[in-house]
Design a protein around this motif. Structure first.
Motif, PDB file in Angstrom:
ATOM      1  N   SER A  26       0.841  -1.195   0.000  1.00 64.74           N
ATOM      2  CA  SER A  26       0.000   0.000   0.000  1.00 64.74           C
ATOM      3  C   SER A  26       0.878   1.247   0.000  1.00 64.74           C
ATOM      4  N   VAL A  27       0.295   2.334  -0.487  1.00 66.51           N
ATOM      5  CA  VAL A  27       0.971   3.627  -0.540  1.00 66.51           C
ATOM      6  C   VAL A  27      -0.016   4.662  -0.022  1.00 66.51           C
ATOM      7  N   PHE A  28       0.428   5.471   0.933  1.00 70.54           N
ATOM      8  CA  PHE A  28      -0.430   6.528   1.451  1.00 70.54           C
ATOM      9  C   PHE A  28      -0.252   7.773   0.616  1.00 70.54           C
ATOM     10  N   ASN A  29      -1.332   8.357   0.193  1.00 69.45           N
ATOM     11  CA  ASN A  29      -1.395   9.577  -0.597  1.00 69.45           C
ATOM     12  C   ASN A  29      -0.619   9.484  -1.918  1.00 69.45           C
ATOM     13  N   PRO A  30      -1.047   8.582  -2.806  1.00 69.89           N
ATOM     14  CA  PRO A  30      -0.354   8.426  -4.087  1.00 69.89           C
ATOM     15  C   PRO A  30      -0.504   9.633  -5.004  1.00 69.89           C
ATOM     16  N   ALA A  31      -1.407  10.542  -4.708  1.00 69.48           N
ATOM     17  CA  ALA A  31      -1.590  11.716  -5.563  1.00 69.48           C
ATOM     18  C   ALA A  31      -0.338  12.582  -5.592  1.00 69.48           C
ATOM     19  N   GLU A  32       0.514  12.451  -4.585  1.00 73.61           N
ATOM     20  CA  GLU A  32       1.739  13.236  -4.529  1.00 73.61           C
ATOM     21  C   GLU A  32       2.860  12.637  -5.363  1.00 73.61           C
ATOM     22  N   ARG A  33       2.675  11.416  -5.870  1.00 67.37           N
ATOM     23  CA  ARG A  33       3.718  10.787  -6.671  1.00 67.37           C
ATOM     24  C   ARG A  33       3.666  11.329  -8.091  1.00 67.37           C
ATOM     25  N   PRO A  34       4.808  11.578  -8.709  1.00 67.79           N
ATOM     26  CA  PRO A  34       4.838  12.168 -10.045  1.00 67.79           C
ATOM     27  C   PRO A  34       4.154  11.300 -11.104  1.00 67.79           C
TER      28      PRO A  34
END
Length: 168
Positions: free
Chosen positions: A79-87
């Motif tokens: 899982s990844v928290f807050n993927p919206a911040e990933r480019p």
């Protein structure tokens, strides 16, 4: 379990075919109605998006360097928290809210082989509101238990020392 029963290995390999897209749609449509789900993507072993609830993403490729996808190919959910911040997700028009992205390996039996193989991964983006709310309630419960426990301990020790003092 949804994918294991209805998807075929050929769906991951020949994802552009309408028949494969229909299998994905039928198999994963139940996930679109889960509360808080924002985006669903299915990757094949070469990190290509083979199905998504946003059809414009199908066919896009993500770099293999992402750690969570490497874990999934090893058969471990990630899982990844807050993927919206990933480019890599900058142009996907995700909501500006905190998200959690779950990666779940999909094992489908290949025709002519003896067992299952991890052929893909399902990525489900969910709003983090439920998790945040649960954590806040949990913290409130911890503080409440600490305060009540501390008060009871103080009263018990006060009575004990008071009784000892009076008996002297």
């Amino acid at each position: 379990a949804l994918a294991h029963d209805s998807l075929r290995a050929a769906d991951f390999e020949q994802f552009a075919k309408p028949e494969s897209q229909l299998h994905f749609e039928r198999s994963l449509s139940a996930l679109t109605s889960v509360t808080g789900v924002v985006r669903i993507k299915v990757y094949n072993a070469s990190n290509t998006i083979v199905w998504s609830d946003a059809p414009e993403l199908v066919g896009r490729n993500l770099p293999k360097s992402e750690k969570h996808l490497a874990e999934v190919w090893a058969g471990v959910a990630s899982s990844v928290f807050n993927p919206a911040e990933r480019p890599s997700h900058a142009d996907e028009r995700l909501p500006g809210m905190a998200l959690i992205e779950f990666y779940v390996p999909v094992a489908v039996k290949k025709v002519g082989t003896s067992g299952d193989a991890v052929l893909g991964a399902v990525a489900i983006y969910r709003l983090a509101d439920d998790l945040t709310r649960t954590l806040r309630r949990g913290m409130l419960l911890v503080w409440l238990a600490t305060a009540v426990g501390g008060a009871l301990l103080f009263l018990a020790l006060f009575r004990l020392f008071n009784a000892v003092y009076r008996r002297q």
